[in-house]
Scaffold this motif. Structure first.
Motif, PDB file in Angstrom:
ATOM      1  N   THR A   2       0.834  -1.203   0.000  1.00  0.00           N
ATOM      2  CA  THR A   2       0.000   0.000   0.000  1.00  0.00           C
ATOM      3  C   THR A   2       0.870   1.255   0.000  1.00  0.00           C
ATOM      4  OG1 THR A   2      -1.765  -1.127   1.212  1.00  0.00           O
ATOM      5  CG2 THR A   2      -1.771   1.282   1.241  1.00  0.00           C
ATOM      6  N   ILE A   3       0.537   2.186  -0.872  1.00  0.00           N
ATOM      7  CA  ILE A   3       1.253   3.463  -0.951  1.00  0.00           C
ATOM      8  C   ILE A   3       0.590   4.441   0.008  1.00  0.00           C
ATOM      9  CG2 ILE A   3       1.935   5.374  -2.451  1.00  0.00           C
ATOM     10  CD1 ILE A   3       1.588   3.421  -4.831  1.00  0.00           C
ATOM     11  N   ARG A   4       1.346   4.922   0.971  1.00  0.00           N
ATOM     12  CA  ARG A   4       0.799   5.828   1.983  1.00  0.00           C
ATOM     13  C   ARG A   4       1.079   7.270   1.574  1.00  0.00           C
ATOM     14  NH1 ARG A   4       2.883   5.593   6.733  1.00  0.00           N
ATOM     15  NH2 ARG A   4       1.020   5.434   8.049  1.00  0.00           N
ATOM     16  N   VAL A   5       0.042   8.103   1.599  1.00  0.00           N
ATOM     17  CA  VAL A   5       0.135   9.450   1.032  1.00  0.00           C
ATOM     18  C   VAL A   5      -0.354  10.515   2.011  1.00  0.00           C
ATOM     19  CG1 VAL A   5      -0.606  10.941  -0.882  1.00  0.00           C
ATOM     20  CG2 VAL A   5      -0.270   8.488  -1.272  1.00  0.00           C
ATOM     21  N   VAL A   6       0.344  11.654   2.013  1.00  0.00           N
ATOM     22  CA  VAL A   6      -0.126  12.859   2.693  1.00  0.00           C
ATOM     23  C   VAL A   6      -0.493  13.877   1.620  1.00  0.00           C
ATOM     24  CG1 VAL A   6       0.588  14.867   4.062  1.00  0.00           C
ATOM     25  CG2 VAL A   6       1.155  12.565   4.842  1.00  0.00           C
ATOM     26  N   VAL A   7      -1.663  14.477   1.747  1.00  0.00           N
ATOM     27  CA  VAL A   7      -2.121  15.486   0.788  1.00  0.00           C
ATOM     28  C   VAL A   7      -2.162  16.840   1.480  1.00  0.00           C
ATOM     29  CG1 VAL A   7      -3.973  16.220  -0.747  1.00  0.00           C
ATOM     30  CG2 VAL A   7      -3.511  13.775  -0.442  1.00  0.00           C
ATOM     31  N   ALA A   8      -1.439  17.822   0.931  1.00  0.00           N
ATOM     32  CA  ALA A   8      -1.374  19.147   1.550  1.00  0.00           C
ATOM     33  C   ALA A   8      -1.781  20.232   0.563  1.00  0.00           C
ATOM     34  CB  ALA A   8       0.038  19.412   2.066  1.00  0.00           C
ATOM     35  N   ASP A   9      -2.839  20.953   0.905  1.00  0.00           N
ATOM     36  CA  ASP A   9      -3.316  22.072   0.090  1.00  0.00           C
ATOM     37  C   ASP A   9      -4.189  22.935   0.981  1.00  0.00           C
ATOM     38  OD1 ASP A   9      -4.968  23.676  -1.837  1.00  0.00           O
ATOM     39  OD2 ASP A   9      -3.894  22.451  -3.310  1.00  0.00           O
ATOM     40  N   ILE A  21     -10.066  10.716  -4.296  1.00  0.00           N
ATOM     41  CA  ILE A  21      -9.658   9.960  -5.484  1.00  0.00           C
ATOM     42  C   ILE A  21      -8.617   8.904  -5.121  1.00  0.00           C
ATOM     43  CG2 ILE A  21      -8.405  10.123  -7.672  1.00  0.00           C
ATOM     44  CD1 ILE A  21      -9.694  12.912  -8.025  1.00  0.00           C
ATOM     45  N   LEU A  22      -7.639   9.309  -4.340  1.00  0.00           N
ATOM     46  CA  LEU A  22      -6.555   8.390  -3.993  1.00  0.00           C
ATOM     47  C   LEU A  22      -7.016   7.289  -3.052  1.00  0.00           C
ATOM     48  CD1 LEU A  22      -3.669  10.985  -3.580  1.00  0.00           C
ATOM     49  CD2 LEU A  22      -4.010   9.379  -5.462  1.00  0.00           C
ATOM     50  N   ASP A  23      -7.836   7.644  -2.086  1.00  0.00           N
ATOM     51  CA  ASP A  23      -8.320   6.653  -1.117  1.00  0.00           C
ATOM     52  C   ASP A  23      -9.196   5.586  -1.771  1.00  0.00           C
ATOM     53  OD1 ASP A  23      -7.404   6.557   1.461  1.00  0.00           O
ATOM     54  OD2 ASP A  23      -8.702   8.162   2.192  1.00  0.00           O
ATOM     55  N   ALA A  24      -9.738   5.898  -2.938  1.00  0.00           N
ATOM     56  CA  ALA A  24     -10.595   4.939  -3.632  1.00  0.00           C
ATOM     57  C   ALA A  24      -9.786   3.833  -4.306  1.00  0.00           C
ATOM     58  CB  ALA A  24     -11.449   5.661  -4.681  1.00  0.00           C
ATOM     59  N   GLN A  25      -8.471   3.996  -4.343  1.00  0.00           N
ATOM     60  CA  GLN A  25      -7.607   2.993  -4.972  1.00  0.00           C
ATOM     61  C   GLN A  25      -7.224   1.912  -3.954  1.00  0.00           C
ATOM     62  OE1 GLN A  25      -7.324   3.615  -8.284  1.00  0.00           O
ATOM     63  NE2 GLN A  25      -8.529   5.428  -7.709  1.00  0.00           N
ATOM     64  N   GLU A  26      -7.213   0.666  -4.409  1.00  0.00           N
ATOM     65  CA  GLU A  26      -6.901  -0.434  -3.504  1.00  0.00           C
ATOM     66  C   GLU A  26      -5.478  -0.382  -2.972  1.00  0.00           C
ATOM     67  OE1 GLU A  26      -7.760  -4.144  -5.336  1.00  0.00           O
ATOM     68  OE2 GLU A  26      -9.935  -3.813  -5.386  1.00  0.00           O
ATOM     69  N   ASP A  27      -4.562   0.202  -3.762  1.00  0.00           N
ATOM     70  CA  ASP A  27      -3.150   0.199  -3.370  1.00  0.00           C
ATOM     71  C   ASP A  27      -2.687   1.531  -2.789  1.00  0.00           C
ATOM     72  OD1 ASP A  27      -3.471   1.471  -5.818  1.00  0.00           O
ATOM     73  OD2 ASP A  27      -1.485   0.903  -6.533  1.00  0.00           O
ATOM     74  N   VAL A  28      -3.616   2.440  -2.502  1.00  0.00           N
ATOM     75  CA  VAL A  28      -3.258   3.761  -1.971  1.00  0.00           C
ATOM     76  C   VAL A  28      -4.058   4.058  -0.716  1.00  0.00           C
ATOM     77  CG1 VAL A  28      -3.112   6.238  -2.433  1.00  0.00           C
ATOM     78  CG2 VAL A  28      -2.746   4.608  -4.304  1.00  0.00           C
ATOM     79  N   GLU A  29      -3.401   4.635   0.283  1.00  0.00           N
ATOM     80  CA  GLU A  29      -4.071   5.056   1.512  1.00  0.00           C
ATOM     81  C   GLU A  29      -3.629   6.470   1.864  1.00  0.00           C
ATOM     82  OE1 GLU A  29      -4.274   4.016   6.312  1.00  0.00           O
ATOM     83  OE2 GLU A  29      -2.919   2.918   4.984  1.00  0.00           O
ATOM     84  N   VAL A  30      -4.571   7.386   1.978  1.00  0.00           N
ATOM     85  CA  VAL A  30      -4.264   8.749   2.414  1.00  0.00           C
ATOM     86  C   VAL A  30      -4.236   8.743   3.935  1.00  0.00           C
ATOM     87  CG1 VAL A  30      -5.013  11.157   2.464  1.00  0.00           C
ATOM     88  CG2 VAL A  30      -5.292   9.809   0.370  1.00  0.00           C
ATOM     89  N   VAL A  31      -3.051   8.922   4.493  1.00  0.00           N
ATOM     90  CA  VAL A  31      -2.897   8.809   5.941  1.00  0.00           C
ATOM     91  C   VAL A  31      -3.106  10.144   6.652  1.00  0.00           C
ATOM     92  CG1 VAL A  31      -1.386   6.814   5.787  1.00  0.00           C
ATOM     93  CG2 VAL A  31      -0.390   9.121   5.758  1.00  0.00           C
ATOM     94  N   ALA A  32      -3.066  11.254   5.899  1.00  0.00           N
ATOM     95  CA  ALA A  32      -3.284  12.563   6.522  1.00  0.00           C
ATOM     96  C   ALA A  32      -3.536  13.616   5.458  1.00  0.00           C
ATOM     97  CB  ALA A  32      -2.075  12.969   7.365  1.00  0.00           C
TER      98      ALA A  32
END
Length: 237
Positions: A2-9, A21-32
């Protein structure tokens, strides 16, 4: 994996939209999610994600300084989000360690693809960003005030064919295009690219583009190939 991602804007709708969009992917998790650069840096330090999406312009700490702090203190890869027409600091963000650039109006599939590419250790420029980025932000005339030009003698460690390879990288050519220009196989080009990056101490092909301009090997207006918009890997793949 799983690719763990932080989104900042700092724009909540943009931030939450990307996260959804990213959280809807099986291999991606938005952690913050973070609304400013300082919060993004803190989230990366605490959660150790694989990728951070950073808006170039944010309050408290802008995206460039956040990128610099993140790349200096962690293995997290950074992708800058930009409107580009109004952002004047892309050149600086490259030097801060950014692994890629995306326009905020990026398509859903391209956003997901970019996160996967960067998480894999590759680099990516949005096609519509590439030409202007190279011509306006990596040229000697666009260097920030006080920054010194890199000496051309830095390239003396390269063989003649490696210098040719760097020249083509500076023009934005893909491996296939470089292979055609040099009349060699793509496998040979990958070897040349890897040697160039290793000998010059460059992280990826984006930095190779900067180096080609800053050492005077290539100048503004010397033709940018169509390959500038594709993803490129540190190993030249």
């Amino acid at each position: 994996m799983t690719i763990r991602v932080v989104v900042a804007d700092d724009q909540e709708l943009v931030r939450s939209g990307f996260a959804m969009i990213l959280d809807a992917q099986e291999d991606v998790e938005v952690v913050a999610e973070a609304g400013d650069g300082a919060a993004a840096v803190s989230a990366v330090r605490e959660l150790r994600p694989d990728v951070a999406l950073l808006d170039v312009r944010m309050p408290v700490l802008d995206g460039i300084e956040a990128c610099r702090a993140i790349t200096a203190g962690s293995a997290c890869r950074t992708v800058m989000l930009t409107t580009f027409d109004s952002d004047e600091y892309v050149y600086e963000a490259l030097h801060a360690g950014a692994s890629g650039f995306l326009l905020k109006d990026v398509r859903r599939d391209d956003l997901v693809h970019a996160v996967r590419v960067v998480a894999a250790g590759d680099s990516l420029l949005a096609p519509s960003v590439a030409r202007r980025l190279i011509e306006e932000y990596t040229a000697v005339t666009a260097r920030p005030a006080g920054a010194e030009a890199l000496p051309a003698r830095r390239l003396e460690v390269l063989t003649a064919r490696e210098r040719e390879t760097l020249l083509h990288l500076g023009r934005g050519l893909s491996n296939a295009e470089i292979a055609a220009a040099l009349v060699v196989s793509e496998h040979t080009v990958k070897s040349h690219v890897g040697n160039v990056l290793a000998k010059l101490g460059l992280r990826d092909r984006i930095q190779a583009v900067i180096c080609a301009y800053e050492t005077g090997l290539i100048g503004v207006g010397n033709g940018v190939g169509s390959g500038a918009g594709s993803e490129v890997s540190p190993s030249g793949e």
